[in-house]
Motif scaffolding. Structure first.
Motif, PDB file in Angstrom:
ATOM      1  N   SER A 212       0.759  -0.802   0.184  1.00 32.44           N
ATOM      2  CA  SER A 212       0.111   0.105   0.109  1.00 32.44           C
ATOM      3  C   SER A 212       1.166   1.569  -0.313  1.00 32.44           C
ATOM      4  O   SER A 212       0.315   2.059  -0.941  1.00 32.44           O
ATOM      5  CB  SER A 212      -1.000   0.022   1.705  1.00 32.44           C
ATOM      6  N   HIS A 213       2.181   0.956   0.305  1.00 27.84           N
ATOM      7  CA  HIS A 213       3.186   2.315   0.779  1.00 27.84           C
ATOM      8  C   HIS A 213       3.578   2.198  -0.720  1.00 27.84           C
ATOM      9  O   HIS A 213       3.516   3.665  -1.303  1.00 27.84           O
ATOM     10  CB  HIS A 213       4.446   2.490   1.768  1.00 27.84           C
ATOM     11  N   GLY A 214       3.194   1.245  -1.503  1.00 26.37           N
ATOM     12  CA  GLY A 214       4.207   1.228  -2.966  1.00 26.37           C
ATOM     13  C   GLY A 214       2.840   1.794  -3.875  1.00 26.37           C
ATOM     14  O   GLY A 214       3.165   2.964  -4.904  1.00 26.37           O
ATOM     15  N   GLU A 215       1.799   2.505  -3.535  1.00 31.53           N
ATOM     16  CA  GLU A 215       0.348   2.118  -4.168  1.00 31.53           C
ATOM     17  C   GLU A 215       0.439   3.794  -4.158  1.00 31.53           C
ATOM     18  O   GLU A 215      -0.264   4.567  -5.218  1.00 31.53           O
ATOM     19  CB  GLU A 215      -0.746   1.423  -4.117  1.00 31.53           C
ATOM     20  N   VAL A 216       0.885   4.047  -2.782  1.00 29.49           N
ATOM     21  CA  VAL A 216       0.766   5.960  -2.940  1.00 29.49           C
ATOM     22  C   VAL A 216       1.738   6.579  -3.427  1.00 29.49           C
ATOM     23  O   VAL A 216       1.218   7.193  -3.676  1.00 29.49           O
ATOM     24  CB  VAL A 216       0.195   5.637  -1.452  1.00 29.49           C
ATOM     25  N   VAL A 217       2.733   5.883  -2.761  1.00 30.01           N
ATOM     26  CA  VAL A 217       3.956   6.468  -3.501  1.00 30.01           C
ATOM     27  C   VAL A 217       3.556   6.759  -5.688  1.00 30.01           C
ATOM     28  O   VAL A 217       3.946   7.944  -5.370  1.00 30.01           O
ATOM     29  CB  VAL A 217       5.056   5.869  -3.416  1.00 30.01           C
ATOM     30  N   PRO A 288       5.275 -13.710   3.530  1.00 33.42           N
ATOM     31  CA  PRO A 288       5.080 -13.325   1.753  1.00 33.42           C
ATOM     32  C   PRO A 288       6.609 -13.220   0.722  1.00 33.42           C
ATOM     33  O   PRO A 288       7.120 -12.411   1.080  1.00 33.42           O
ATOM     34  CB  PRO A 288       4.100 -12.211   1.863  1.00 33.42           C
ATOM     35  N   LYS A 289       6.074 -13.932  -0.298  1.00 33.10           N
ATOM     36  CA  LYS A 289       7.107 -13.061  -1.811  1.00 33.10           C
ATOM     37  C   LYS A 289       6.368 -11.700  -2.879  1.00 33.10           C
ATOM     38  O   LYS A 289       4.928 -11.914  -2.431  1.00 33.10           O
ATOM     39  CB  LYS A 289       7.287 -14.407  -2.357  1.00 33.10           C
ATOM     40  N   PHE A 290       7.335 -11.551  -2.876  1.00 34.35           N
ATOM     41  CA  PHE A 290       6.761  -9.867  -3.744  1.00 34.35           C
ATOM     42  C   PHE A 290       5.786 -10.450  -5.180  1.00 34.35           C
ATOM     43  O   PHE A 290       6.705 -11.329  -6.249  1.00 34.35           O
ATOM     44  CB  PHE A 290       7.496  -9.142  -4.136  1.00 34.35           C
ATOM     45  N   THR A 291       4.866 -10.668  -5.492  1.00 33.53           N
ATOM     46  CA  THR A 291       4.608 -10.685  -7.102  1.00 33.53           C
ATOM     47  C   THR A 291       5.325 -10.292  -8.179  1.00 33.53           C
ATOM     48  O   THR A 291       5.885  -8.468  -7.619  1.00 33.53           O
ATOM     49  CB  THR A 291       3.104 -10.136  -7.781  1.00 33.53           C
ATOM     50  N   GLU A 292       5.495  -9.688  -9.432  1.00 38.99           N
ATOM     51  CA  GLU A 292       6.342  -8.753 -10.167  1.00 38.99           C
ATOM     52  C   GLU A 292       5.510  -7.784 -10.115  1.00 38.99           C
ATOM     53  O   GLU A 292       6.787  -6.186  -9.948  1.00 38.99           O
ATOM     54  CB  GLU A 292       6.568  -9.805 -11.490  1.00 38.99           C
ATOM     55  N   ALA A 293       4.253  -7.711  -9.788  1.00 39.87           N
ATOM     56  CA  ALA A 293       3.703  -6.293  -9.783  1.00 39.87           C
ATOM     57  C   ALA A 293       4.247  -5.660  -8.541  1.00 39.87           C
ATOM     58  O   ALA A 293       4.149  -4.070  -8.366  1.00 39.87           O
ATOM     59  CB  ALA A 293       2.475  -6.476  -9.992  1.00 39.87           C
ATOM     60  N   GLU A 294       3.945  -6.552  -7.847  1.00 41.30           N
ATOM     61  CA  GLU A 294       4.571  -5.339  -6.405  1.00 41.30           C
ATOM     62  C   GLU A 294       6.205  -5.065  -5.665  1.00 41.30           C
ATOM     63  O   GLU A 294       5.978  -4.109  -5.286  1.00 41.30           O
ATOM     64  CB  GLU A 294       3.887  -7.088  -5.026  1.00 41.30           C
ATOM     65  N   HIS A 295       6.935  -5.960  -6.505  1.00 43.11           N
ATOM     66  CA  HIS A 295       7.604  -5.340  -6.779  1.00 43.11           C
ATOM     67  C   HIS A 295       8.489  -4.374  -7.491  1.00 43.11           C
ATOM     68  O   HIS A 295       9.165  -3.664  -6.544  1.00 43.11           O
ATOM     69  CB  HIS A 295       8.852  -7.388  -7.184  1.00 43.11           C
ATOM     70  N   ALA A 296       7.989  -4.365  -8.438  1.00 50.85           N
ATOM     71  CA  ALA A 296       7.610  -3.213  -9.246  1.00 50.85           C
ATOM     72  C   ALA A 296       7.087  -2.248  -8.291  1.00 50.85           C
ATOM     73  O   ALA A 296       8.007  -0.685  -8.272  1.00 50.85           O
ATOM     74  CB  ALA A 296       7.170  -3.643 -10.827  1.00 50.85           C
ATOM     75  N   LEU A 297       6.091  -2.327  -8.090  1.00 47.27           N
ATOM     76  CA  LEU A 297       5.801  -1.100  -7.235  1.00 47.27           C
ATOM     77  C   LEU A 297       6.804  -0.726  -6.057  1.00 47.27           C
ATOM     78  O   LEU A 297       6.746   0.674  -5.494  1.00 47.27           O
ATOM     79  CB  LEU A 297       4.194  -1.641  -6.502  1.00 47.27           C
ATOM     80  N   VAL A 298       7.164  -1.534  -4.828  1.00 48.37           N
ATOM     81  CA  VAL A 298       7.816  -1.260  -3.635  1.00 48.37           C
ATOM     82  C   VAL A 298       8.927  -0.945  -4.230  1.00 48.37           C
ATOM     83  O   VAL A 298       9.727   0.018  -2.912  1.00 48.37           O
ATOM     84  CB  VAL A 298       8.268  -2.494  -2.634  1.00 48.37           C
ATOM     85  N   LYS A 299       9.968  -1.729  -4.815  1.00 47.94           N
ATOM     86  CA  LYS A 299      11.356  -1.158  -5.514  1.00 47.94           C
ATOM     87  C   LYS A 299      11.812   0.651  -5.585  1.00 47.94           C
ATOM     88  O   LYS A 299      11.484   0.189  -6.347  1.00 47.94           O
ATOM     89  CB  LYS A 299      12.092  -2.312  -6.379  1.00 47.94           C
TER      90      LYS A 299
END
Ligand code: GBH
Length: 477
Positions: A212-217, A288-299
């Protein structure tokens, strides 16, 4: 003693948080947060108190902004109560204009000062907890948090140049969902809860918070950053670590692991793209494991690193193989060495023993590990043994706190001038005494004494003057 200089525009000031200072939990349409409900549970708060009145800052924000100016502060880090803005929290729930207006008025009052709002300092709307378990349900939670953030960004626009998404996700997760010392009081390290599976809650919660941090950023960068000209980051807590036995390589290793479990758990995904290997090794599939989409968001999702820091601890390795529960409950944290030498003097907070050089070392550790990010110290401060029982005149002469700030602020300035850590601001915890969560009002952290029974009057303590003097002397060019 080197000449400790900080830039003239170094952003220094004070921090607070909504539930700890505002009071007025049911005024102008605000609904319960998980903290309102948690405080009603017998035995959870040391003095049986709650945030119903706190410092009454909901009604006294003008006085508090005047106080900030009187103390010379250039910046104010506060938090916005989600429950005031969207009382039931969800993306389809109505926005509460009156609640939002409180923050509009506060920000207007602050105008020229550095304004650093935090979207979330532990006070999740109770409805979201009841509806789907809050951050335990990543899919629902992320959408609701993003909508809440959108409402806030649309309202404040270019007035705010520094946004913080979360305060101390470690505390939200471990203290709220594992140890149960904080709202919502889950104890997944010991029991199975109604929502979620035992012993995986903390790891799930953090995954939701990070995504959610990644999405908001991403939303902020795509839609607001350019026109508003601001920066956005997350605030992590973290204490310095020292081996219980410095000659025992296992204790030395345990120190590094401790930093990874308390800081890198969040900062590695954000700066490097995945959880630390030590956590994966120990937790296996629970993490948990980061999906590719999550990884792209958070990194890469931090414009700056917000650091809350208070103390240091001695760390001793576990004799047997540690389990997730051991770490969730933070049982490898010990305060005294073999000879019974404490790491620093006692305070009113059992977890807090000052060790100023640890501050400098941890700033360097973070700076080195994450490629010298821009940093802001978003909290630092101390309680004082027995302060609440002292006569007021003595409380106002808080030499212990003044010394703490002298030592810690100097240690920070050393990190900046000698170690070249790119730290651009410092917010002391706290502007004033306030509701200290599970410790209620028994523990004070303010540089200002709040007379709760005497018309809520604010009286600056000696430490407030010390902080102003330190920055006045150091911030030269
Ligand atoms: C901050 O958290 C908060 O952001 C702020 O609201 C609060 O008032 C302030 O500090 C003072 O407490 O022995 O393992 O249980 C404090 C950081 C980190 C302090 C975890 C308690 C518990 C360590 N917290 N720590 S443990």
């Amino acid at each position: 003693m080197p000449d400790l200089k900080l830039p003239k525009n170094f952003l220094w000031g004070y921090a607070t948080a909504s539930y700890q200072i505002e009071g007025a939990p049911h005024e102008d349409g605000r609904a319960d947060s998980i903290w309102d409900v948690f405080c009603r549970t017998p035995g959870k708060i040391a003095d049986g108190s709650n945030g119903d009145v706190a410092c009454d800052s909901y009604h006294r924000y003008k006085e508090d902004v005047a106080l900030l100016k009187q103390l010379g502060a250039k910046a104010y880090r506060f938090s916005i109560s989600w429950s005031r803005v969207i009382p039931h929290g969800g993306r389809n729930d109505p926005i509460n204009k009156a609640g939002l207006q409180y923050y509009v008025d506060l920000v207007d009052e602050l105008h020229a000062n550095g304004i650093i709002p935090m979207l979330f300092h532990w006070d999740l709307p109770q409805t979201l907890h009841e509806r789907y378990g809050g951050p335990l349900n990543q899919n629902e939670y992320v959408q609701d948090y993003v909508r809440y953030a959108r409402v806030i960004f649309e309202t404040f626009g270019s007035k705010v140049k520094h946004w913080i998404t979360y305060n101390e996700p470690w505390c939200i997760s471990i203290l709220g969902y594992s140890v149960g010392q904080f709202a919502p009081g889950h104890t997944s390290d010991r029991e199975k809860n109604a929502i979620g599976d035992s012993a995986i809650e903390p790891w799930k919660v953090v995954h939701s918070l990070l995504v959610s941090h990644g999405e908001v950023v991403k939303m902020y960068r795509d839609e607001f950053k350019q026109k508003d000209g601001g920066q956005i980051g997350i605030t992590l807590n973290g204490d310095w670590v020292m081996p219980w036995d410095k000659d025992d390589p296992l204790d030395v290793e345990a120190c590094e692991r401790k930093l990874e479990f308390s800081i890198a758990w969040f900062a590695d995904p954000i700066y490097k793209g995945d959880y630390p290997a030590s956590m994966r090794k120990q937790l296996g599939d629970r993490l948990p494991k980061f999906t590719e989409a999550e990884h792209a968001l958070v990194k890469g999702s931090n414009d700056f690193y917000g650091m809350n820091h208070y103390c240091a601890n001695y760390i001793r390795h576990k004799k047997t193989d540690a389990t997730a529960e051991d770490f969730a409950g933070n049982l490898d944290l010990l305060l005294e060495d073999k000879n019974g030498t404490p790491v620093g003097p006692e305070t009113q907070s059992p977890w807090l023993q000052p060790c100023p050089q640890g501050f400098r070392k941890l700033m360097k550790w973070i700076s080195d590990r994450y490629g010298r990010p821009i940093m802001y110290i978003t909290e630092n401060g101390t309680s004082l043994k027995g302060e609440n029982d002292m006569p007021v005149e003595q409380i106002l002469e808080d030499d212990f706190r003044a010394q703490y700030f002298t030592d810690y602020i100097s240690a920070m300035a050393e990190a900046v001038t000698i170690d070249h850590v790119d730290c651009r601001g410092y917010m002391a915890w706290s502007l004033m005494d306030n509701f200290e969560w599970a410790e209620g009002y028994e523990t004070r952290f303010g540089v200002t004494y709040v007379d709760y029974n005497g018309g809520q009057k604010r009286h600056p303590k000696k430490s407030a003057k010390t902080v102003a003097q330190l920055f006045g002397d150091m911030c030269r060019e």
